[in-house]
Design an enzyme around this catalytic site. Structure first.
Site, PDB file in Angstrom:
ATOM      1  N   GLU A   5       0.815  -1.212   0.000  1.00 34.38           N
ATOM      2  CA  GLU A   5       0.000   0.000   0.000  1.00 34.38           C
ATOM      3  C   GLU A   5       0.854   1.270   0.000  1.00 34.38           C
ATOM      4  OE1 GLU A   5      -3.989  -0.462   2.364  1.00 34.38           O
ATOM      5  OE2 GLU A   5      -2.343  -1.216   3.612  1.00 34.38           O
ATOM      6  N   TYR A  58     -17.579  26.150  -0.543  1.00 35.48           N
ATOM      7  CA  TYR A  58     -17.360  24.702  -0.488  1.00 35.48           C
ATOM      8  C   TYR A  58     -16.262  24.239  -1.420  1.00 35.48           C
ATOM      9  CZ  TYR A  58     -21.031  25.065  -4.081  1.00 35.48           C
ATOM     10  OH  TYR A  58     -21.784  25.427  -5.163  1.00 35.48           O
ATOM     11  N   ILE A 111      -6.750   5.271   7.922  1.00 35.05           N
ATOM     12  CA  ILE A 111      -7.728   6.257   7.473  1.00 35.05           C
ATOM     13  C   ILE A 111      -8.287   7.040   8.663  1.00 35.05           C
ATOM     14  CG2 ILE A 111      -8.271   5.157   5.277  1.00 35.05           C
ATOM     15  CD1 ILE A 111     -10.820   4.022   6.531  1.00 35.05           C
ATOM     16  N   GLU A 112      -8.259   6.466   9.846  1.00 31.65           N
ATOM     17  CA  GLU A 112      -8.697   7.195  11.037  1.00 31.65           C
ATOM     18  C   GLU A 112      -7.838   8.443  11.251  1.00 31.65           C
ATOM     19  OE1 GLU A 112      -9.666   2.811  11.861  1.00 31.65           O
ATOM     20  OE2 GLU A 112      -8.105   3.940  10.817  1.00 31.65           O
ATOM     21  N   LYS A 140     -12.440   4.016   1.909  1.00 36.10           N
ATOM     22  CA  LYS A 140     -11.353   3.370   1.165  1.00 36.10           C
ATOM     23  C   LYS A 140     -11.997   2.231   0.367  1.00 36.10           C
ATOM     24  CE  LYS A 140      -6.632   1.801   2.196  1.00 36.10           C
ATOM     25  NZ  LYS A 140      -5.709   1.441   3.267  1.00 36.10           N
TER      26      LYS A 140
END
Length: 118
Positions: free
Chosen positions: A21, A53, A72-73, A98
């Site tokens: 990864e 935005y 990802i946290e 993900k």
């Protein structure tokens, strides 16, 4: 409280725990809810009275592009911190997906709801 939604924002980041990864960026998808008061913009019809935005999306993209988190946290948390630092918002809900990580699942995601600490 009013809300602005950005849904399905694709970003790319070097993310993951495994060696395979860490060799190339991966596609991630962000859904974010920005809690704010939109009454002035609703009454004035003036862009300067609302949250830009597009700038929020750019902020999220830059965090994803420049980070090298394993989890990802951690990346989701960093995105929230960056949004709070750049924009005056009382609350954010951010879901970071993900989608391409598990062959037998449509998606893996984390979702955080945070109030501005300032």
């Amino acid at each position: 409280m009013d809300k602005i939604y950005i849904e399905g924002l694709e970003v790319f980041s070097l993310i993951g725990v495994y060696d395979w990864e860490r060799v190339a960026t991966q596609r991630l998808v962000v859904d974010v809810t920005l809690y704010t008061d939109l009454s002035q913009a609703a009454n004035s019809d003036k862009v300067e009275h609302t949250l830009n935005y597009a700038e929020v999306a750019t902020c999220i993209e830059l965090v994803a592009k420049s980070s090298e988190f394993e989890l990802i946290e951690a990346l989701a948390n960093e995105m929230i911190k960056a949004i709070f630092a750049q924009f005056s918002l009382p609350k954010i809900r951010l879901k970071l997906s993900k989608p391409d990580i598990l062959a037998n699942a449509l998606n893996v995601a984390v979702e955080f709801t945070r109030e501005n600490p300032h």
